[in-house]
Design an enzyme around this catalytic site. Structure first.
Site, PDB file in Angstrom:
ATOM      1  CG  HIS A   1      -8.691  -1.376   4.714  1.00 44.71           C
ATOM      2  ND1 HIS A   1      -8.540  -1.563   3.352  1.00 44.71           N
ATOM      3  CD2 HIS A   1      -8.354  -0.090   4.945  1.00 44.71           C
ATOM      4  CE1 HIS A   1      -8.132  -0.440   2.803  1.00 44.71           C
ATOM      5  NE2 HIS A   1      -8.004   0.469   3.754  1.00 44.71           N
ATOM      6  CG  ASP A   2     -11.319   1.828   3.699  1.00 40.85           C
ATOM      7  OD1 ASP A   2     -10.786   1.948   4.814  1.00 40.85           O
ATOM      8  OD2 ASP A   2     -10.760   2.156   2.632  1.00 40.85           O
TER       9      ASP A   2
ATOM     10  CD  GLU B   1      -8.945   4.020  -1.402  1.00 41.19           C
ATOM     11  OE1 GLU B   1      -8.174   4.975  -1.251  1.00 41.19           O
ATOM     12  OE2 GLU B   1      -9.750   3.669  -0.537  1.00 41.19           O
TER      13      GLU B   1
ATOM     14  CG  ASP C   1      -4.685   5.329   0.835  1.00 42.49           C
ATOM     15  OD1 ASP C   1      -5.606   4.533   1.061  1.00 42.49           O
ATOM     16  OD2 ASP C   1      -4.593   6.450   1.374  1.00 42.49           O
TER      17      ASP C   1
ATOM     18  CG  ASP D   1      -2.254   0.439   1.062  1.00 42.24           C
ATOM     19  OD1 ASP D   1      -2.431   1.463   0.404  1.00 42.24           O
ATOM     20  OD2 ASP D   1      -3.180  -0.232   1.567  1.00 42.24           O
TER      21      ASP D   1
HETATM   22  C1  GLC Z   1      -8.134   5.067   1.898  1.00 40.74           C
HETATM   23  C2  GLC Z   1      -7.910   3.878   2.795  1.00 40.74           C
HETATM   24  C3  GLC Z   1      -8.539   4.158   4.130  1.00 40.74           C
HETATM   25  C4  GLC Z   1      -7.890   5.374   4.707  1.00 40.74           C
HETATM   26  C5  GLC Z   1      -7.962   6.554   3.756  1.00 40.74           C
HETATM   27  C6  GLC Z   1      -7.041   7.640   4.172  1.00 40.74           C
HETATM   28  O1  GLC Z   1      -9.471   5.265   1.626  1.00 40.74           O
HETATM   29  O2  GLC Z   1      -8.411   2.735   2.199  1.00 40.74           O
HETATM   30  O3  GLC Z   1      -8.433   3.081   5.004  1.00 40.74           O
HETATM   31  O4  GLC Z   1      -8.523   5.695   5.914  1.00 40.74           O
HETATM   32  O5  GLC Z   1      -7.567   6.200   2.455  1.00 40.74           O
HETATM   33  O6  GLC Z   1      -5.722   7.227   3.971  1.00 40.74           O
END
Ligand code: GLC
Length: 587
Positions: free
Chosen positions: A356-357, A290, A236, A134
């Site tokens: 994880h979100d 992402e 990310d 990541d």
């Molecule tokens: C992305 C990640 C998330 C994080 C956010 C800020 O959306 O998947 O878990 O909180 O970015 O980094």
């Protein structure tokens, strides 16, 4: 006639189960069956996502770590997956569990050392498993040295690594923060009498991608990990990196549609091309961002191979469908079909229902009650692993782990839960409803420790886990499921093997069947001479379905029930609750 088809189906299904069981521990590399159509490894891969904090704690401090992952490499291999996507493992004050990085070249002390990392990577590679790291570079931690320097004075060389707005210019135009308890993405810092920008929490200041020096720093960091041998990067929140640094006003209420204003702005494609040239191409690492922008055009522009930017799109529309008050299967089918057809000719998608979100997939998209949990979790895996695109499995979903469903705010650990609670409270929202929604949708649901066995704390840790283990671990755990041929885990393994041995499931053209059926999701996949039909019952009731090609030779490739029931005249199949079957049909 039907009886004999039925008998044959059951026989073949049993045989396949036996074959899959005997092969499920084989690591899978590139699909040899598909050499006539060579494609990059990541298209044929199944990716397993590990949230390291919650996977396995080897040193007993209650926090998962790299040695824990090392201990479980054989388990990961037994899943048949090709790659692991690891959430951030860099040093971090953990305002957002590692998504606030304070040193991009280190390992978080709680997770171990660089030596552990090297051993873990080697252990993965020895088993034919690739590693995707990541990369969190829309923002850093406010405790990163760059930010410490940046905030120290207006003329510090690192000042322009971040976005600052001098207070003498007045208040900056409103920017929405996804995580802030007030919703404001500008934070005033008295040290230099200026505001800094943070799209996420104030502990996560946004990096200034318009500064070429910052970009070079990021590529250097990526190069550092690529040189270590990592095989891929997940970028990310990358769609947000480019900004109009004049920070013009946005229309009132823009935050309701903030993606339209934040995603894919300015020179983002130039930055990606630069990154591709500098790191992704020379080191041959796969890349997935992402978020996939505002529309199909954005998504395509990210991953069109001719543009030389990224490899794979990771779009949210599908995963976002399920809410506290449920979702409609018609909507679900429409969204997945629309994305598939937009990428039918060019580009490549990720296929996922959790990460994880999100809360747990079986609790959101299927049915986590004891009567249906197992069948419905298997059915979801049948879906994910029979769609075009690269499937991602989030740790624990291979067991059908469920939401923990915290009910009191004190139980939550996630910054989003805590800050959105404060925000709702200050806005005078209906807190009863808020808590119900939070209990169902919170990210903490998806972060409870992996359920390894029925010993205390599910075998995750000998200490007190940082987040409680779900009480159902005595029933839902890897050790028990490993022994049970009929478990969700073994269904997942069989489904992975089925995908690997049937390129039609990876590459085949997708066509939706019975689009109007409110409870059944059915589709065909066609690849040359091969044709597969996938039929999934998303309901708690039996459902009848007219199977195309039932009269032509039809073989059951996988079934989460021991039988395939048909109507007396054989014209229709009758699906049990959450039954999911993949047929192979001879054209
Ligand atoms: C992305 C990640 C998330 C994080 C956010 C800020 O959306 O998947 O878990 O909180 O970015 O980094």
């Amino acid at each position: 006639m039907i009886k004999s088809i039925l008998g044959r189906c059951i026989f073949i299904a049993t045989l396949l189960i036996a074959i899959a069981m005997s092969t499920c521990t084989q690591p899978s590399g590139k699909n040899e069956n598909n050499t006539s159509n060579p494609s990059p490894w990541w298209k044929e891969a199944v990716i397993y996502q590990i949230y390291p904090r919650s996977f396995r704690d080897a040193d007993g401090d209650g926090i998962g770590d790299l040695r824990g992952i090392i201990e479980e490499l054989d388990y990961i291999k037994s899943l048949g997956v090709d790659a692991v996507w690891l959430n951030p493992i860099y040093p971090s004050p953990n305002a957002d569990n590692g998504y606030d990085v304070s040193d991009y070249r280190g390992i978080m002390a709680e997770f171990g050392t660089m030596k552990d990392f090297d051993e873990m990577l080697k252990g993965m590679h020895d088993r034919g498993i690739r590693l995707i790291m990541d990369v969190v570079v829309n923002h850093s931690s406010d405790e990163h040295e760059w930010f410490k320097q940046s905030r120290s004075s207006r003329d510090n060389p690192y000042r322009s690594y971040y976005h600052w707005w001098p207070a003498e210019k007045g208040k900056p135009n409103y920017r929405y923060s996804l995580f802030d308890e007030t919703g404001n993405a500008w934070r005033y810092d008295s040290l230099t009498d200026a505001y800094y920008l943070h799209y996420f929490s104030y502990k996560q200041p946004d990096l200034n991608w318009e500064n070429p020096q910052l970009r070079q720093e990021v590529y250097d960091i990526m190069e550092f990990w690529a040189k270590k041998g990592v095989d891929g990067f997940r970028l990310d929140a990358f769609q947000f990196v480019a900004k109009d640094t004049a920070f013009p006003p946005f229309p009132e209420g823009f935050e309701k549609d903030f993606i339209a204003y934040y995603a894919m702005q300015g020179n983002i494609h130039e930055y990606l091309k630069e990154m591709h040239l500098r790191v992704l191409a020379p080191y041959k690492v796969m890349s997935v961002a992402e978020g996939a922008g505002r529309n199909f055009e954005d998504a395509h522009n990210l991953v069109d191979p001719e543009r030389k930017e990224l490899d794979m799109a990771y779009a949210f529309e599908g995963v976002d469908i399920a809410k506290y008050d449920g979702y409609s299967l018609l909507h679900f089918k429409e969204v997945f079909s629309r994305w598939d057809s937009a990428f039918a000719e060019k580009g490549w998608l990720s296929v996922f229902l959790a990460n994880h979100d999100q809360a747990r997939m079986v609790s959101r998209f299927a049915n986590d009650t004891p009567a249906f949990r197992s069948a419905s979790a298997k059915m979801l895996h049948t879906f994910l692993l029979s769609m075009r695109g690269t499937p991602y499995c989030y740790y624990g979903d291979e067991l059908g782990m469920t939401n923990i469903g915290f009910s009191r705010i004190e139980q939550f650990k996630d910054i989003v839960a805590i800050n959105s609670y404060k925000k709702a409270l200050s806005k005078g929202e209906d807190m009863d409803l808020f808590m119900k929604k939070l209990s169902f949708e919170s990210r903490d649901n998806g972060r409870t420790p992996m359920q390894w066995n029925d010993s205390p704390h599910a075998g995750f840790s000998s200490g007190t886990p940082w987040l409680p283990v779900n009480n159902n671990y005595t029933e839902i755990n890897a050790a028990a499921q490993d022994k049970d041929p009929d478990s969700v885990l073994n269904h997942f393994r069989r489904m992975v093997q089925l995908r690997k041995s049937n390129p039609v499931l990876v590459h085949g053209a997708y066509q939706l069947l019975a689009p109007e059926h409110p409870e059944i999701y059915a589709y065909t996949r066609i690849w040359g001479e091969e044709k597969a039909v996938v039929v999934l019952n998303f309901s708690t009731e039996k459902q009848r379905f007219q199977m195309p090609g039932l009269s032509s030779p039809t073989k059951v490739l996988i079934n989460n029930y021991p039988h395939v029931e048909t109507t007396k005249n054989g014209g229709e199949i009758i699906l049990s609750p959450y039954q999911g079957i993949v047929f192979s049909v001879t054209p």
